[in-house]
Design a protein around this motif. Sequence first.
Motif, mmCIF file in Angstrom:
data_model
loop_
_atom_site.group_PDB
_atom_site.id
_atom_site.type_symbol
_atom_site.label_atom_id
_atom_site.label_comp_id
_atom_site.label_asym_id
_atom_site.label_seq_id
_atom_site.Cartn_x
_atom_site.Cartn_y
_atom_site.Cartn_z
ATOM 1 N N UNK A 98 0.624 -1.163 0.048
ATOM 2 C CA UNK A 98 -0.208 -0.223 -0.278
ATOM 3 C C UNK A 98 0.703 1.677 0.060
ATOM 4 N N UNK A 99 1.971 1.254 1.146
ATOM 5 C CA UNK A 99 2.817 2.289 1.013
ATOM 6 C C UNK A 99 3.626 2.530 -0.801
ATOM 7 N N UNK A 100 4.055 1.623 -1.277
ATOM 8 C CA UNK A 100 4.316 1.220 -2.503
ATOM 9 C C UNK A 100 3.190 2.315 -3.387
ATOM 10 N N UNK A 101 1.966 1.957 -3.293
ATOM 11 C CA UNK A 101 0.918 2.229 -4.619
ATOM 12 C C UNK A 101 1.207 3.932 -4.531
ATOM 13 N N UNK A 102 0.605 3.793 -3.133
ATOM 14 C CA UNK A 102 1.045 5.424 -2.334
ATOM 15 C C UNK A 102 1.773 6.694 -3.152
ATOM 16 N N UNK A 103 3.403 6.199 -2.793
ATOM 17 C CA UNK A 103 4.697 6.941 -3.451
ATOM 18 C C UNK A 103 4.925 7.173 -5.174
ATOM 19 N N UNK A 104 4.014 5.457 -5.642
ATOM 20 C CA UNK A 104 3.839 5.457 -6.597
ATOM 21 C C UNK A 104 3.216 5.828 -7.565
ATOM 22 N N UNK A 105 1.612 6.166 -6.636
ATOM 23 C CA UNK A 105 0.947 6.737 -7.374
ATOM 24 C C UNK A 105 0.666 7.999 -7.771
ATOM 25 N N UNK A 106 1.586 8.946 -6.130
ATOM 26 C CA UNK A 106 1.992 10.425 -7.410
ATOM 27 C C UNK A 106 2.658 10.648 -8.457
ATOM 28 N N UNK A 107 3.967 9.404 -8.526
ATOM 29 C CA UNK A 107 5.132 9.536 -9.237
ATOM 30 C C UNK A 107 4.652 9.371 -10.522
ATOM 31 N N UNK A 108 3.564 8.709 -10.900
ATOM 32 C CA UNK A 108 2.947 7.985 -11.787
ATOM 33 C C UNK A 108 2.353 9.391 -12.558
ATOM 34 N N UNK A 109 1.665 9.916 -11.598
ATOM 35 C CA UNK A 109 0.632 10.859 -11.357
ATOM 36 C C UNK A 109 1.486 12.236 -12.636
ATOM 37 N N UNK A 110 2.942 12.466 -12.105
ATOM 38 C CA UNK A 110 2.881 13.570 -12.856
ATOM 39 C C UNK A 110 4.000 13.320 -13.473
ATOM 40 N N UNK A 111 4.360 11.575 -13.721
ATOM 41 C CA UNK A 111 5.452 11.786 -14.697
ATOM 42 C C UNK A 111 3.985 11.758 -16.487
ATOM 43 N N UNK A 112 3.179 11.561 -15.938
ATOM 44 C CA UNK A 112 1.055 11.575 -16.811
ATOM 45 C C UNK A 112 1.823 13.351 -17.832
ATOM 46 N N UNK A 113 1.873 13.498 -16.331
ATOM 47 C CA UNK A 113 1.529 15.824 -16.359
ATOM 48 C C UNK A 113 2.687 16.435 -17.545
ATOM 49 N N UNK A 114 3.938 15.744 -16.845
ATOM 50 C CA UNK A 114 5.595 15.663 -17.808
ATOM 51 C C UNK A 114 5.484 15.335 -19.271
ATOM 52 N N UNK A 115 4.749 13.980 -19.414
ATOM 53 C CA UNK A 115 4.584 13.788 -20.588
ATOM 54 C C UNK A 115 3.894 14.914 -21.962
ATOM 55 N N UNK A 116 2.781 14.988 -20.677
ATOM 56 C CA UNK A 116 2.050 16.622 -21.982
ATOM 57 C C UNK A 116 3.299 17.535 -22.379
ATOM 58 N N UNK A 117 3.585 18.270 -21.180
ATOM 59 C CA UNK A 117 4.475 19.000 -20.842
ATOM 60 C C UNK A 117 5.174 19.319 -22.150
ATOM 61 N N UNK A 118 5.933 17.889 -22.375
ATOM 62 C CA UNK A 118 6.827 17.913 -23.018
ATOM 63 C C UNK A 118 6.096 18.541 -25.026
ATOM 64 N N UNK A 119 5.275 18.322 -24.859
ATOM 65 C CA UNK A 119 4.626 18.019 -26.598
ATOM 66 C C UNK A 119 3.582 16.770 -26.630
ATOM 67 N N UNK A 120 3.296 16.152 -26.401
ATOM 68 C CA UNK A 120 2.978 14.133 -26.614
ATOM 69 C C UNK A 120 1.928 14.473 -26.102
ATOM 70 N N UNK A 121 0.938 14.762 -27.611
ATOM 71 C CA UNK A 121 -0.941 14.710 -27.540
ATOM 72 C C UNK A 121 -1.391 13.406 -26.881
ATOM 73 N N UNK A 122 -1.205 12.905 -25.682
ATOM 74 C CA UNK A 122 -1.686 12.257 -25.568
ATOM 75 C C UNK A 122 -2.364 12.610 -24.426
ATOM 76 N N UNK A 123 -3.665 11.905 -24.001
ATOM 77 C CA UNK A 123 -4.610 12.264 -22.819
ATOM 78 C C UNK A 123 -3.816 12.077 -21.910
ATOM 79 N N UNK A 124 -4.104 12.706 -20.257
ATOM 80 C CA UNK A 124 -3.828 12.574 -19.352
ATOM 81 C C UNK A 124 -3.296 10.618 -18.597
ATOM 82 N N UNK A 125 -4.306 10.183 -19.544
ATOM 83 C CA UNK A 125 -5.073 8.802 -18.892
ATOM 84 C C UNK A 125 -4.165 7.734 -19.660
#
Length: 480
Positions: free
Chosen positions: A310-337
């Motif tokens: 559960x701790x790993x899910x919590x830790x990596x949950x916010x990391x994966x969340x931000x990584x999706x935003x990072x992918x969008x910010x560099x111009x990759x035209x993908x929906x956040x999900x």
Amino acid sequence: MECSTTDPVVAATPPGQDRVGSPESRGIDCVPDAERHGRARELFALWAAPNVSYLSFVVGGTLVLMGLTPAEALAVTVAGNLFWLLTGFIAVSGPAAGTSGSVISRAMYGVVGNRVIVAVTGWLIASLYLALNWSAASVAGLGLTSRLGLPDSPGLDAVVVCLIAGATILVAIFGHATIVRLYGALSILLTVVFVALSLLVLAHTDWSYAPADPPTGFGHLVVLASGFTIVASAPLSYANSPDLSRYLPRTTGRRAVTLWTAAGGFLPSVLFTAIGTLAATTLDMNDPQTALESIMPSWFVPVFVTAVVLNTVANNGITAYSSGLSMQSIGVRLHRVVAVLVVGVIGTAMTLFALLVFDFLTAVNTMMELVVVITGPCMAVYATDIVLRRNRYDGEQLHDQSRTSPFWYRAGVNWAGVLATLGGGVAATLCASSTSWAGPLSSAMDGLNLAVPVGVVGAAALYWALSRALGTLPPTTAQH
């Protein structure tokens, strides 16, 4: 406040939705003032849940294995975790701009330069941390399957990794509102379990412990510096703190954002790293899971393993969340999900490789000692920019990627930020030391690891000087 549609990713994004139990539709687009909600104090649980962590026990045990006394290990733990104040300070830019940190950093690196920096820090480094944490949880999970009599095999390893990764990605897909609600409960649950484990450790602690072969002279300083680097690498890895504060009202106090964020990371990290240190006074923390399970009643082992997962899910949950935003910010035209799913696949593949090829404890130490040469300078430049601009960021301007953007600078690059980050990174690399790498300056100092202070202070000073010299801080940010 709405974002400019000159950003193609934002233009293709549907209207924002941030509700508990529903996938968050908003990506890097700005959060309008009318949709801001929450209070700064909710940031405590957001950062506590990821940091009530099994890895803290591992790091605490490592400090003793390196030859430090418990008192020295505690001092190093407190000193290294003070960098949570830097993580908290960076978070104040989220409410100011109303967008993700990977977009705000366009102010530091320029529209084009930012794509390269975010590709490294938002993709590569984030994927490495996903793999590291998933590996830790998988090791614990596989230990439980072994107790249940299931045969050890690569196939079982893959199933356990994929199940943990799948749960993590699901959290990231549901996004901010669900994370806020879920992590409040998780922080309480995980604290109860790890405090119970801490009581078991305290009952087996050798309070008179002294290292059998303690380091002496200059070698003692080398060990202290290495321990400090390992501890400091955790808070220095969280440059994504603005992503979790961007929904807060613009008027939220900066001090409150800083302190609630910092406290959420600092308190559990110090507490459970200290417990890991005490565990090493009687247990062999070369194999931390086996060592800790040896002092648990049999019924508590599955509870402990569940808490680790559960701790790993919590830790990596916010990391994966931000990584999706990072992918969008560099111009990759993908929906956040979709972007989150792509990051999840990359991280899962890296986890399987790390789990099947590398020794876990060695991987933890090596990564934590070396990754700071990148994360430290990036965090320093970000914090310095906040000071120089007085935290005045305009989300609409930040989303303007045209050549007329105030953040286009020269050919899309803010050379003050790029050179400061590269300079700080090079200086930190020269002063870094680990089991697999020793920079020339570190080697000349018999392995003394000064990567953190040199990288952080050097990058901050360079950015300050270059910004003034190159005139890259025009009064173009909005006054709020």
